[in-house]
Design a protein around this motif. Structure first.
Motif, PDB file in Angstrom:
ATOM      1  N   SER A  60       0.815  -1.226   0.000  1.00 19.97           N
ATOM      2  CA  SER A  60       0.000   0.000   0.000  1.00 19.97           C
ATOM      3  C   SER A  60       0.846   1.273   0.000  1.00 19.97           C
ATOM      4  CB  SER A  60      -0.936   0.010   1.208  1.00 19.97           C
ATOM      5  OG  SER A  60      -0.250   0.452   2.342  1.00 19.97           O
ATOM      6  N   LEU A  61       2.162   1.142   0.258  1.00 24.33           N
ATOM      7  CA  LEU A  61       3.010   2.340   0.348  1.00 24.33           C
ATOM      8  C   LEU A  61       2.982   3.215  -0.911  1.00 24.33           C
ATOM      9  CD1 LEU A  61       6.042   1.027   2.428  1.00 24.33           C
ATOM     10  CD2 LEU A  61       4.606   2.961   3.034  1.00 24.33           C
ATOM     11  N   PRO A  62       3.082   2.626  -2.127  1.00 24.26           N
ATOM     12  CA  PRO A  62       3.077   3.495  -3.317  1.00 24.26           C
ATOM     13  C   PRO A  62       1.765   4.239  -3.533  1.00 24.26           C
ATOM     14  CG  PRO A  62       3.837   1.269  -3.864  1.00 24.26           C
ATOM     15  CD  PRO A  62       3.260   1.215  -2.488  1.00 24.26           C
ATOM     16  N   ILE A  63       0.634   3.631  -3.103  1.00 23.86           N
ATOM     17  CA  ILE A  63      -0.671   4.274  -3.394  1.00 23.86           C
ATOM     18  C   ILE A  63      -1.208   5.127  -2.251  1.00 23.86           C
ATOM     19  CG2 ILE A  63      -1.415   2.602  -5.142  1.00 23.86           C
ATOM     20  CD1 ILE A  63      -3.243   1.405  -2.815  1.00 23.86           C
ATOM     21  N   TRP A 110      -4.663  -1.726   5.096  1.00 23.72           N
ATOM     22  CA  TRP A 110      -5.447  -0.647   5.729  1.00 23.72           C
ATOM     23  C   TRP A 110      -4.642   0.042   6.823  1.00 23.72           C
ATOM     24  CZ3 TRP A 110      -7.946  -0.976   1.784  1.00 23.72           C
ATOM     25  CH2 TRP A 110      -8.713  -2.060   1.383  1.00 23.72           C
ATOM     26  N   SER A 111      -3.763  -0.728   7.482  1.00 20.60           N
ATOM     27  CA  SER A 111      -2.917  -0.162   8.534  1.00 20.60           C
ATOM     28  C   SER A 111      -2.082   0.993   7.985  1.00 20.60           C
ATOM     29  CB  SER A 111      -1.992  -1.250   9.090  1.00 20.60           C
ATOM     30  OG  SER A 111      -0.908  -0.674   9.768  1.00 20.60           O
ATOM     31  N   ASN A 112      -1.432   0.769   6.850  1.00 17.68           N
ATOM     32  CA  ASN A 112      -0.568   1.815   6.306  1.00 17.68           C
ATOM     33  C   ASN A 112      -1.352   2.968   5.697  1.00 17.68           C
ATOM     34  OD1 ASN A 112       2.176   2.766   5.679  1.00 17.68           O
ATOM     35  ND2 ASN A 112       1.376   2.686   3.612  1.00 17.68           N
ATOM     36  N   LEU A 113      -2.484   2.639   5.071  1.00 18.59           N
ATOM     37  CA  LEU A 113      -3.327   3.698   4.491  1.00 18.59           C
ATOM     38  C   LEU A 113      -3.769   4.674   5.594  1.00 18.59           C
ATOM     39  CD1 LEU A 113      -4.726   4.653   1.861  1.00 18.59           C
ATOM     40  CD2 LEU A 113      -6.697   3.266   2.526  1.00 18.59           C
ATOM     41  N   THR A 114      -4.222   4.094   6.716  1.00 17.68           N
ATOM     42  CA  THR A 114      -4.640   4.916   7.865  1.00 17.68           C
ATOM     43  C   THR A 114      -3.451   5.684   8.442  1.00 17.68           C
ATOM     44  OG1 THR A 114      -6.185   3.112   8.371  1.00 17.68           O
ATOM     45  CG2 THR A 114      -5.989   4.845  10.014  1.00 17.68           C
ATOM     46  N   ASN A 115      -2.297   5.006   8.506  1.00 16.58           N
ATOM     47  CA  ASN A 115      -1.085   5.600   9.066  1.00 16.58           C
ATOM     48  C   ASN A 115      -0.652   6.865   8.306  1.00 16.58           C
ATOM     49  OD1 ASN A 115       1.287   5.682  10.718  1.00 16.58           O
ATOM     50  ND2 ASN A 115       2.431   4.786   9.027  1.00 16.58           N
ATOM     51  N   ILE A 116      -0.624   6.798   6.980  1.00 19.92           N
ATOM     52  CA  ILE A 116      -0.205   7.963   6.176  1.00 19.92           C
ATOM     53  C   ILE A 116      -1.236   9.087   6.324  1.00 19.92           C
ATOM     54  CG2 ILE A 116       0.302   8.818   3.835  1.00 19.92           C
ATOM     55  CD1 ILE A 116       2.445   6.881   4.935  1.00 19.92           C
ATOM     56  N   ALA A 117      -2.530   8.719   6.291  1.00 18.43           N
ATOM     57  CA  ALA A 117      -3.592   9.738   6.393  1.00 18.43           C
ATOM     58  C   ALA A 117      -3.594  10.411   7.764  1.00 18.43           C
ATOM     59  CB  ALA A 117      -4.957   9.102   6.115  1.00 18.43           C
ATOM     60  N   GLN A 196      -2.600  13.489 -10.477  1.00 18.32           N
ATOM     61  CA  GLN A 196      -1.490  13.421  -9.517  1.00 18.32           C
ATOM     62  C   GLN A 196      -0.576  12.267  -9.902  1.00 18.32           C
ATOM     63  OE1 GLN A 196      -0.587  15.223  -6.645  1.00 18.32           O
ATOM     64  NE2 GLN A 196      -1.966  16.660  -7.602  1.00 18.32           N
ATOM     65  N   PRO A 197       0.733  12.468  -9.952  1.00 20.22           N
ATOM     66  CA  PRO A 197       1.617  11.331 -10.213  1.00 20.22           C
ATOM     67  C   PRO A 197       1.565  10.357  -9.036  1.00 20.22           C
ATOM     68  CG  PRO A 197       2.889  13.269  -9.588  1.00 20.22           C
ATOM     69  CD  PRO A 197       1.461  13.709  -9.719  1.00 20.22           C
ATOM     70  N   MET A 198       1.525   9.047  -9.330  1.00 18.74           N
ATOM     71  CA  MET A 198       1.435   8.061  -8.258  1.00 18.74           C
ATOM     72  C   MET A 198       2.799   7.858  -7.594  1.00 18.74           C
ATOM     73  SD  MET A 198      -0.508   4.417  -8.267  1.00 18.74           S
ATOM     74  CE  MET A 198      -2.086   5.101  -8.657  1.00 18.74           C
ATOM     75  N   PHE A 199       3.854   7.963  -8.377  1.00 19.89           N
ATOM     76  CA  PHE A 199       5.199   7.792  -7.830  1.00 19.89           C
ATOM     77  C   PHE A 199       5.983   9.092  -7.984  1.00 19.89           C
ATOM     78  CE2 PHE A 199       3.767   3.701  -9.437  1.00 19.89           C
ATOM     79  CZ  PHE A 199       3.931   2.897  -8.314  1.00 19.89           C
ATOM     80  N   ALA A 331       4.577   9.510   2.800  1.00 19.88           N
ATOM     81  CA  ALA A 331       4.606   8.166   2.222  1.00 19.88           C
ATOM     82  C   ALA A 331       6.030   7.796   1.804  1.00 19.88           C
ATOM     83  CB  ALA A 331       3.662   8.087   1.027  1.00 19.88           C
ATOM     84  N   ALA A 332       6.756   8.771   1.212  1.00 20.70           N
ATOM     85  CA  ALA A 332       8.134   8.514   0.768  1.00 20.70           C
ATOM     86  C   ALA A 332       9.040   8.190   1.955  1.00 20.70           C
ATOM     87  CB  ALA A 332       8.667   9.729   0.002  1.00 20.70           C
ATOM     88  N   VAL A 333       8.968   9.031   3.003  1.00 21.22           N
ATOM     89  CA  VAL A 333       9.814   8.837   4.189  1.00 21.22           C
ATOM     90  C   VAL A 333       9.418   7.559   4.933  1.00 21.22           C
ATOM     91  CG1 VAL A 333      10.388   9.808   6.469  1.00 21.22           C
ATOM     92  CG2 VAL A 333      10.390  11.279   4.449  1.00 21.22           C
ATOM     93  N   SER A 334       8.120   7.315   5.025  1.00 19.49           N
ATOM     94  CA  SER A 334       7.603   6.118   5.689  1.00 19.49           C
ATOM     95  C   SER A 334       8.074   4.846   4.969  1.00 19.49           C
ATOM     96  CB  SER A 334       6.069   6.178   5.719  1.00 19.49           C
ATOM     97  OG  SER A 334       5.539   4.990   6.202  1.00 19.49           O
ATOM     98  N   SER A 335       8.093   4.892   3.626  1.00 21.32           N
ATOM     99  CA  SER A 335       8.520   3.720   2.837  1.00 21.32           C
ATOM    100  C   SER A 335       9.959   3.344   3.156  1.00 21.32           C
ATOM    101  CB  SER A 335       8.421   4.011   1.331  1.00 21.32           C
ATOM    102  OG  SER A 335       7.118   4.389   0.984  1.00 21.32           O
TER     103      SER A 335
END
Length: 382
Positions: A60-63, A110-117, A196-199, A331-335
């Motif tokens: 989920s990190l890239p999206i 879902w864990s990471n999606l929630t985490n970034i948001a 928006q660019p995805m990457f 998202a970049a730093v988290s990845s």
């Protein structure tokens, strides 16, 4: 500038989402032995199955950053948190190994999606306060994890099944989500309709933040997965005390997160990050050189303090990036950071296989001190 009362509402509401995440994750973690027995899994099989969660997280990190940027963190934090709690309740109902793999993959997603948001929301609240408050949010996550682990222990002792346990936690989570959602930070910079660019390739400054997070999360992953084994095999602690190191680490990590904001506002984030590197390195050095109950426990206490403020301060700095949107920067730093969390535990196992566990912990100790030098090179950390 938001009024004092409205800022307080924002802070409590965003903290509620951190609380839900800590509550849900620790509920699952506390029942892993029961799920293992229920599905009759060997140690090796369990280890393989447990990989599904970090794989879902990495997938989920890239999206995640793209979704937060595209639709706004307010909407995504609610959707992510609801799906996270709902998936927790599903874990209790699995009857076959392949079902558990699928559900854990989704749980990680879902864990990471929630985490970034939720961290994007936290960056916005911090901006409204005009001072460092990020670490207190992560402290709430740790505190919720502590409470949830205690609830888990109680449910295990009273023979309450994982199904009932997880459904009760999910219902509580839904109640908190629905109450807190309306007071979260409204989206002012979402990009509906814009492509928006995805990457997006992180710039040098974000890369440095990611590497600081990486060094700390290798250490954190080691503590989560190997502290009990270290106390058993290297310290030769009695069976009743093998979890002492983990409890010491978690205690100071939680306490350190509530102190980190005050310390970084007083002394500056750069100094606190450098001190964190010193504490992690010193704590692991003490544990490796003096593998006895008291000294190893003191070492793990220092490691907990060291780890506590790194990720919150790194996320806070990433949210101030001028080169990309807060969601994408996080998202970049988290990845990059999370790769450390994933490779740390297996790396320890591989090194221990060829030498012994003390050498593994020594390598982690050396790596954690890189935080000191990398912090000096960061322009985003003041």
């Amino acid at each position: 500038v938001a009024s004092e009362s409205s800022r307080k509402y924002l802070r409590i509401s965003v903290a509620a989402f951190f609380f839900v995440q800590g509550l849900s994750f620790a509920a699952w973690a506390s029942r892993i032995p029961d799920i293992k027995n229920m599905l009759r899994l060997s140690e090796g099989a369990l280890g393989t199955v447990l990989l599904a969660l970090p794989i879902g997280l990495m997938a989920s990190l890239p999206i995640s950053g793209w979704l937060v940027t595209r639709f706004g963190s307010k909407k995504i934090v609610m959707i992510g948190a609801i799906l996270y709690a709902a998936t927790l309740s599903l874990i209790g109902f699995v009857t076959r190994t392949e079902q558990l793999v699928i559900v854990l993959f989704a749980f990680g997603l879902w864990s990471n999606l929630t985490n970034i948001a939720v961290n994007t929301q936290a960056v916005a609240v911090e901006k409204a306060y005009g001072r460092s408050i990020m670490a207190s949010f992560h402290g709430i996550w740790s505190m919720a994890g502590f409470l949830s682990a205690m609830v888990g222990s109680y449910f295990i002792s009273t023979k309450i099944s994982p199904q009932i346990h997880f459904v009760l936690i999910a219902i509580l989570a839904f109640g908190i989500i629905m109450t807190a959602y309306k007071h979260t930070v409204p989206d002012s910079n979402k990009n509906d309709g814009e492509s928006q660019p995805m990457f997006v390739k992180p710039d040098k400054q974000l890369l440095i933040l990611g590497l600081i997070g990486f060094c700390s999360m290798v250490c954190e992953g080691a503590m989560f997965d190997w502290s009990g084994v270290y106390f058993h095999e290297a310290v030769h602690a009695p069976a009743a005390y093998t979890s002492l190191g983990y409890v010491a680490f978690m205690g100071t990590m939680t306490g350190g997160r509530f102190a980190a904001d005050w310390l970084s506002n007083k002394y500056g984030k750069k100094r606190i990050l450098q001190l964190s590197g010193i504490l992690m390195g010193t704590g692991l050095a003490i544990s490796v050189l003096f593998p006895y109950m008291i000294t190893a426990t003191i070492g793990f206490l220092l490691v907990g303090f060291g780890v506590s403020s790194v990720v919150p301060l790194v996320y806070s700095a990433a949210g101030k990036s001028k080169s990309m949107n807060a969601g994408m920067a996080l998202a970049a730093v988290s990845s990059i950071s999370f790769i450390g969390f994933l490779i740390g535990p297996p790396l320890i196992g591989i090194v221990a296989q060829f030498t012994d566990l003390r050498w593994s912990f020594a390598i982690v100790g050396v790596l954690s001190t890189f935080t000191i030098f990398l912090s000096r090179k960061s322009k985003l950390i003041q």
